[in-house]
Design an enzyme around this catalytic site. Sequence first.
Site, PDB file in Angstrom:
ATOM      1  N   GLU A   1      42.187  30.194 -19.070  1.00 38.42           N
ATOM      2  CA  GLU A   1      42.679  31.509 -18.649  1.00 38.42           C
ATOM      3  C   GLU A   1      44.047  31.815 -19.243  1.00 38.42           C
ATOM      4  O   GLU A   1      44.335  32.954 -19.590  1.00 38.42           O
ATOM      5  CB  GLU A   1      42.722  31.572 -17.116  1.00 38.42           C
ATOM      6  CG  GLU A   1      41.319  31.623 -16.527  1.00 38.42           C
ATOM      7  CD  GLU A   1      41.271  31.338 -15.040  1.00 38.42           C
ATOM      8  OE1 GLU A   1      41.420  30.160 -14.672  1.00 38.42           O
ATOM      9  OE2 GLU A   1      41.095  32.273 -14.253  1.00 38.42           O
TER      10      GLU A   1
ATOM     11  N   ARG B   1      49.583  36.949 -14.799  1.00 32.43           N
ATOM     12  CA  ARG B   1      48.249  37.038 -14.196  1.00 32.43           C
ATOM     13  C   ARG B   1      48.384  37.836 -12.897  1.00 32.43           C
ATOM     14  O   ARG B   1      49.153  37.468 -12.001  1.00 32.43           O
ATOM     15  CB  ARG B   1      47.728  35.645 -13.875  1.00 32.43           C
ATOM     16  CG  ARG B   1      46.388  35.727 -13.204  1.00 32.43           C
ATOM     17  CD  ARG B   1      45.996  34.421 -12.596  1.00 32.43           C
ATOM     18  NE  ARG B   1      44.699  34.582 -11.957  1.00 32.43           N
ATOM     19  CZ  ARG B   1      44.220  33.753 -11.058  1.00 32.43           C
ATOM     20  NH1 ARG B   1      44.927  32.706 -10.670  1.00 32.43           N
ATOM     21  NH2 ARG B   1      43.043  33.963 -10.536  1.00 32.43           N
TER      22      ARG B   1
ATOM     23  N   HIS C   1      38.327  36.221 -11.035  1.00 29.89           N
ATOM     24  CA  HIS C   1      38.179  35.261 -12.146  1.00 29.89           C
ATOM     25  C   HIS C   1      37.790  35.978 -13.445  1.00 29.89           C
ATOM     26  O   HIS C   1      37.196  35.377 -14.342  1.00 29.89           O
ATOM     27  CB  HIS C   1      37.068  34.207 -11.872  1.00 29.89           C
ATOM     28  CG  HIS C   1      37.329  33.299 -10.719  1.00 29.89           C
ATOM     29  ND1 HIS C   1      36.342  32.961  -9.812  1.00 29.89           N
ATOM     30  CD2 HIS C   1      38.438  32.651 -10.328  1.00 29.89           C
ATOM     31  CE1 HIS C   1      36.843  32.138  -8.914  1.00 29.89           C
ATOM     32  NE2 HIS C   1      38.109  31.934  -9.203  1.00 29.89           N
TER      33      HIS C   1
ATOM     34  N   ASN D   1      51.713  32.592 -13.674  1.00 31.28           N
ATOM     35  CA  ASN D   1      50.688  32.786 -12.651  1.00 31.28           C
ATOM     36  C   ASN D   1      51.321  32.451 -11.294  1.00 31.28           C
ATOM     37  O   ASN D   1      51.475  31.287 -10.939  1.00 31.28           O
ATOM     38  CB  ASN D   1      49.521  31.841 -12.974  1.00 31.28           C
ATOM     39  CG  ASN D   1      48.373  31.968 -11.985  1.00 31.28           C
ATOM     40  OD1 ASN D   1      48.484  32.679 -10.993  1.00 31.28           O
ATOM     41  ND2 ASN D   1      47.294  31.273 -12.252  1.00 31.28           N
TER      42      ASN D   1
ATOM     43  N   ARG E   1      36.070  28.279   1.280  1.00 36.38           N
ATOM     44  CA  ARG E   1      35.635  29.641   1.630  1.00 36.38           C
ATOM     45  C   ARG E   1      34.124  29.678   1.844  1.00 36.38           C
ATOM     46  O   ARG E   1      33.373  29.053   1.087  1.00 36.38           O
ATOM     47  CB  ARG E   1      36.010  30.616   0.514  1.00 36.38           C
ATOM     48  CG  ARG E   1      37.469  31.007   0.528  1.00 36.38           C
ATOM     49  CD  ARG E   1      37.833  31.830  -0.688  1.00 36.38           C
ATOM     50  NE  ARG E   1      38.653  31.067  -1.600  1.00 36.38           N
ATOM     51  CZ  ARG E   1      38.938  31.417  -2.845  1.00 36.38           C
ATOM     52  NH1 ARG E   1      38.484  32.546  -3.336  1.00 36.38           N
ATOM     53  NH2 ARG E   1      39.690  30.658  -3.594  1.00 36.38           N
TER      54      ARG E   1
END
Length: 395
Positions: free
Chosen positions: A382, A91, A180, A7, A241
């Site tokens: 994940e 990923r 996601h 990743n 964010r």
Amino acid sequence: MNILVINCGSSSLKFQLIDAETEKLTAKGLCERIGIDGSQITFSPAGGEKIKKEVPMADHKDAIRLVLEALTDADTGVVKSLEEIGAVGHRIVHGGESFAKATVITPDVKAAIAECCDLAPLHNPANLIGIEACEALMPGVPMVAVFDTAFHQTMPEEAYLYAIPYRYYEKYKIRRYGFHGTSHDYVSHRAADLLGKPYEELKIIVCHLGNGASVSAVKNGKCVDTSMGLTPLEGLIMGTRSGDIDPAIIEFIANKEDKSIGEIMTILNKESGVLGISDGLSSDFRDLEDGSVAGNRALKAFALRTAKYIGSYVAAMNGVDAICFTAGVGENSPEIREEICNEYLGYLGITLDDEANHKRGEEIDVTTADSKTKVLVIPTNEELAIARQTYALVK
Ligand code: AMP
């Protein structure tokens, strides 16, 4: 077969080596500050001691070389040679409309990922560098791309189109993509397993609440809506964010403070969210639980926004069987789950079981037996999901 899961971020690289047959973790680690002074690698063999080393890494290729050296090290490594690594799962953040599922990487796939760099300028270029570095250092080993956006490709047009001139969708593919996806996919499937019901017959809402946060609605086995949009800036209030805002705020601040759009986008990405609402106290939810007025203000706003998304997805699916909480905040904060469920979701007949809600680190139903809607805490994984999808394509 050992699967290496990679990743790549812009200056970091996380990795895990997973035995695909037993689904056990063999080793994991992290390279940080790639291309910056003080780069370091952390390597944790399963059951062994964590090793941390400061080593210069000019780029991601250097980082991957160090990862492979750590994995094969004669004293502290976990495999004898690179031949024991059967495939690499990467990923990839943005697959645009080209990828609805994971795929074996070919030159065409790399070209399609490169085309999406515009849509994810911080992530896709780093993901591509990771692929190319692995190809150079592990020739002949199959590589698989697993996309964050793929799971959401089943959304219907009415969910993914923005109410702006249609030509912008046609010309530039401006639409909701969602992110996601690997986590929403994994958690919604685990929810069906825990409920003991067919995935295709359930209405599930997944709240992935971490530093980045998103909600998805999964109806009859398909994602039908999600809160992140063209980019991961839309939707929930996040660590730094903003999530949803009135787009006119951008012009307003630009005029008042003589700032460029780029500067304002940085503010919305890096200085907003709970960090912004708490007036700079912290982007980490643990720090906001200090009882201060500023921390409380941010937590309350975060919970309300999340509850409003849950409510809108109940409407979009005309009902819900289970609401799942996952990721850093979703898994670890009983207080946030309590605020969302007790303050706003009573109309769904939810009754939290206080004792279950305070358990940590396990898959658990946190409602009482008579709760009309189930609330599940499901730790996301994940990397395992990427390893599974990679194995399915290469075995
Ligand atoms: P993630 O992005 O999924 O790794 O989540 C990271 C975030 O989870 C951190 O920034 C923390 O704000 C949050 N987090 C981790 N542990 C806790 C906890 N015990 N209570 C509240 N928030 C937590």
